[in-house]
Write an enzyme that holds these catalytic residues in place. Structure first.
Site, PDB file in Angstrom:
ATOM      1  N   CYS A 186       5.783  -8.646 -27.672  1.00  0.00           N
ATOM      2  CA  CYS A 186       6.104  -8.509 -26.289  1.00  0.00           C
ATOM      3  C   CYS A 186       7.368  -8.842 -25.739  1.00  0.00           C
ATOM      4  O   CYS A 186       7.762  -9.031 -24.919  1.00  0.00           O
ATOM      5  CB  CYS A 186       5.036  -9.618 -25.555  1.00  0.00           C
ATOM      6  N   GLU A 235       7.829 -17.026 -31.335  1.00  0.00           N
ATOM      7  CA  GLU A 235       9.282 -16.785 -30.913  1.00  0.00           C
ATOM      8  C   GLU A 235      10.274 -17.990 -31.628  1.00  0.00           C
ATOM      9  O   GLU A 235      10.936 -17.882 -30.948  1.00  0.00           O
ATOM     10  CB  GLU A 235       8.994 -16.884 -29.103  1.00  0.00           C
ATOM     11  N   ASP A 279      13.712 -14.887 -27.807  1.00  0.00           N
ATOM     12  CA  ASP A 279      13.871 -16.169 -28.442  1.00  0.00           C
ATOM     13  C   ASP A 279      13.867 -16.204 -29.782  1.00  0.00           C
ATOM     14  O   ASP A 279      14.530 -17.024 -30.209  1.00  0.00           O
ATOM     15  CB  ASP A 279      12.653 -16.990 -27.804  1.00  0.00           C
ATOM     16  N   HIS A 329       0.856  -1.167   0.058  1.00  0.00           N
ATOM     17  CA  HIS A 329      -0.005   0.072  -0.031  1.00  0.00           C
ATOM     18  C   HIS A 329       0.912   1.246   0.017  1.00  0.00           C
ATOM     19  O   HIS A 329       0.482   2.286  -0.722  1.00  0.00           O
ATOM     20  CB  HIS A 329      -1.019   0.045   1.300  1.00  0.00           C
TER      21      HIS A 329
END
Lengths: 566, 87
Positions: A499, A428, A452, A186
């Protein structure tokens, strides 16, 4: 120099204010005038509610509704008719208000802590915080007034509670140091929301630092420097202005769409590894999650996580995202990621071996459990499934077949899920890239994993310094594969994202814009930077650069040329 | 005494906010309001009790109202739960 967890970016230079914890010990006594005691309790509750309402209002102005709602929840808990009724009963039986309050709060703390779901568990810390506040009022102990801290204060505390943080005035507090809490605690979330540099989990900070001592808080590196040298102050003052300049510039891109200079719109997602990381994805203005690595769920334990455990984790992430997309990659085990309890054999060549979807298709129960958990969570938001390390269409088909089977089971048990869940391939391997035309016909989306893909295509281990010079996404071969994947996606009308690290690389971004990538998925802190880079390119300019790059023969030529255009 | 079996349909289950909406609404009535879930009784006017019951989406519960204004209370309870508790 003290080390801790870098929890909120930035550099703060100021004087330490140590928040000491007051003792809340008391001697329970038997009450004879129970009416007076009951009145004393009611007065304390009123003071608590008034204080908290004021804090919530202040917080609403500084950080927004969400933080304020936590405090408003505290008021509702303290006004709960059952809780108050039971406390009154205990008081009328002769217990003092402190003991009665503590008894009831502890009962709920125990009950909530024992719950099997995360959200309910978190309520225990709310009740603890309330107990401390009301006890302080009853005992007449003054809670430290952080709101009264002078300009240039570095707060040093064991832990920041929501009620403490409510008093933080971001004009005066230049840094936060605590002894507990991680990146997603928090305190960390609040520090980031207020843009105050914070270093958490600094062992013994409240003892090692003294009140009024000059302190440098480096929230980028997770370092605290006590009584710094003149030269250090100078160095960090410069660092601080550079940081602030860049932050101000990037802040202009917050809340904006991701657009190229010529107006094409892109999706800008984040890569995450844990459900809680979705919080930072949102904080950094990500438009969704393009890669949720699920390995963490399987790590640091002795057995495969159950369907329910996985379901709760996926559901948590997708609820945090509030309707934004969440692409979940199924288990990518093997290669460099070993899980001892799975009993994987040592391999001569693990990256070419028994890993990711190959392992999963061979261990169908484990795979189906994960798919069922993902499907169940898909009832709560926009979840998509992505298979890692696909090399041929058979693997995609087998994976999809298993999804169908899992759907069938869920239907039979009348469990909700998204019937039209999208299934995509993480592109990949070189093989997948070459047969992208075939895979595209049977996939709902592609996401290119450049790390990769580069390694496999260049047959190169980036960790081996003798060959790592070959490892570059700018190699002509890798760029051709990336282009082919995107071309095939466009021809078959499916979105293609990326990604891998290349998606955040400002040299590669113009090429991706030209090729027609539709989604960039990057680490959360890179979101605004990537949005800015994309905004500097028109499609036509990017096309020119890409055309030139694709006519070049060597990585070095490409690298040198791109250096000149960015 | 009146009662009705219901299925909880809001995605988050009976967490803080929905529980608080429900408990506040039930607090207006003079009758007792109880939620029966998994064989246990929970005071439905207490947000803490409702949260502690850990009632998740899809759960079957029974709402029982007992007292002078029980009909009105049950009617509002049913309406609230069926409309997803303000989510």
């Amino acid at each position: 120099m003290l080390n801790g967890t870098a929890a909120s970016d930035g550099i703060g230079i100021g004087r330490a204010m140590i928040i000491e914890e007051h003792s809340l010990d008391y001697t329970p006594k038997t009450i004879t005038d129970t009416d007076a005691e009951s009145q004393r309790f009611k007065n304390a509750v009123k003071i608590f509610c008034d204080n908290t309402t004021a804090q919530a209002e202040a917080l609403r102005k500084s950080t927004g509704d969400k933080e304020a709602e936590i405090l408003e929840g505290h008021i509702q808990i303290m006004r709960d008719p059952y809780m108050c009724g039971e406390i009154e009963k205990l008081i009328s039986d002769g217990q003092c208000a402190e003991a009665a309050l503590e008894h009831m709060c502890d009962m709920f703390i125990t009950m909530f802590s024992a719950a099997d779901d995360e959200l309910t568990k978190q309520r225990a810390s709310d009740v603890k915080d309330i107990k401390t506040s009301v006890l302080s009022i009853l005992l007449g102990v003054n809670e430290v007034k952080i709101s009264a801290a002078p300009k240039g204060t570095v707060i040093v505390a064991k832990e920041l509670t929501p009620s403490m943080t409510a008093g933080i005035n971001k004009e005066n507090i230049v840094g936060i140091v605590t002894e507990t809490g991680g990146k997603t605690s928090h305190s960390a979330i609040l520090a980031r929301a207020l843009e105050i540099p914070a270093v958490l989990s600094v062992d013994g900070a409240a003892k090692k630092l003294s009140a009024g001592e000059q302190v440098i808080v480096d929230g980028n590196e997770g370092i605290v420097i006590a009584s710094p040298e003149e030269s250090q102050i100078e160095q960090y003052t410069q660092k601080r202005s550079a940081f602030l300049r860049e932050r101000r510039e990037l802040e202009n891109y917050r809340g904006k769409k991701t657009l190229s200079a010529s107006g094409e719109e892109y999706e800008l997602f984040c890569n995450i590894g844990k459900p809680d990381d979705a919080i930072s994805a949102m904080e950094f203005d990500g438009e969704g999650v393009g890669l949720f690595r699920t390995e963490f769920l399987f790590m640091d334990r002795n057995s495969v996580p159950t369907e329910d455990e996985q379901f709760e984790a996926y559901k948590k992430a997708v609820l945090i995202l509030k309707g934004k997309p969440l692409i979940i990659r199924t288990l990518d085990v093997g290669g460099d990621k070993d899980l001892p309890y799975l009993g994987l054999k040592k391999e001569e060549n693990p990256f070419m071996g028994y890993r990711a979807i190959r392992y999963c298709l061979d261990n169908r129960e484990l795979f189906k459990t994960q798919i069922r958990a993902i499907l169940r969570a898909s009832a709560f938001g926009d979840i998509r499934i992505m298979f890692p390390l696909v090399t041929c269409v058979d693997e995609l088909r087998a994976g999809k077949e298993l999804v169908e089977k899992a759907k069938e089971e869920l239907r039979e048990s009348k469990i909700n899920f998204n019937e039209n869940i999208k299934i995509g391939v993480m592109m990949e391997t070189s093989s997948a890239a070459v047969i992208a035309d075939v895979l595209a016909k049977e996939s709902d989306f592609f996401s290119i994993g450049t790390n990769d893909l580069t390694g496999y295509t260049m047959a190169c281990d980036r960790g081996n310094s003798d060959v790592s010079y070959l490892y570059s996404a700018l190699q002509p071969s890798v760029l051709r594969l990336i282009k082919n994947i995107i071309d095939c996606g466009i021809k078959n009308n499916i979105p293609v994202g990326m990604c891998g690290e290349a998606a955040a690389n400002s040299m590669i971004i113009p090429l991706l814009i030209s090729f027609g990538l539709t989604e960039f998925s990057v680490s959360a802190p890179s979101v605004l930077k990537v949005r800015k880079v994309i905004s500097t390119w028109t499609k036509a300019e990017a096309d020119k650069v890409a055309e030139k790059v694709m006519s070049m023969s060597t990585e070095k030529e490409i690298y040198d040329y791109l250096k000149t255009v960015i | 005494m009146v009662s009705k079996q219901l299925t909880l349909t809001n995605a988050q289950g009976f967490h803080m906010r929905p529980a608080s909406v429900f408990a506040t609404a039930m607090g207006k009535y003079s009758c007792d309001v109880t939620i029966k879930f998994n064989g246990n009784d929970y005071n439905a006017k207490s947000l803490l009790n409702i949260v502690a019951a850990c009632i998740k989406c899809g759960s079957e519960i029974e709402v029982i109202c007992d007292g002078a204004d029980e009909k009105e209370a049950l009617e509002e309870a049913v309406q609230l739960i069926e409309s997803g508790l303000g989510e």
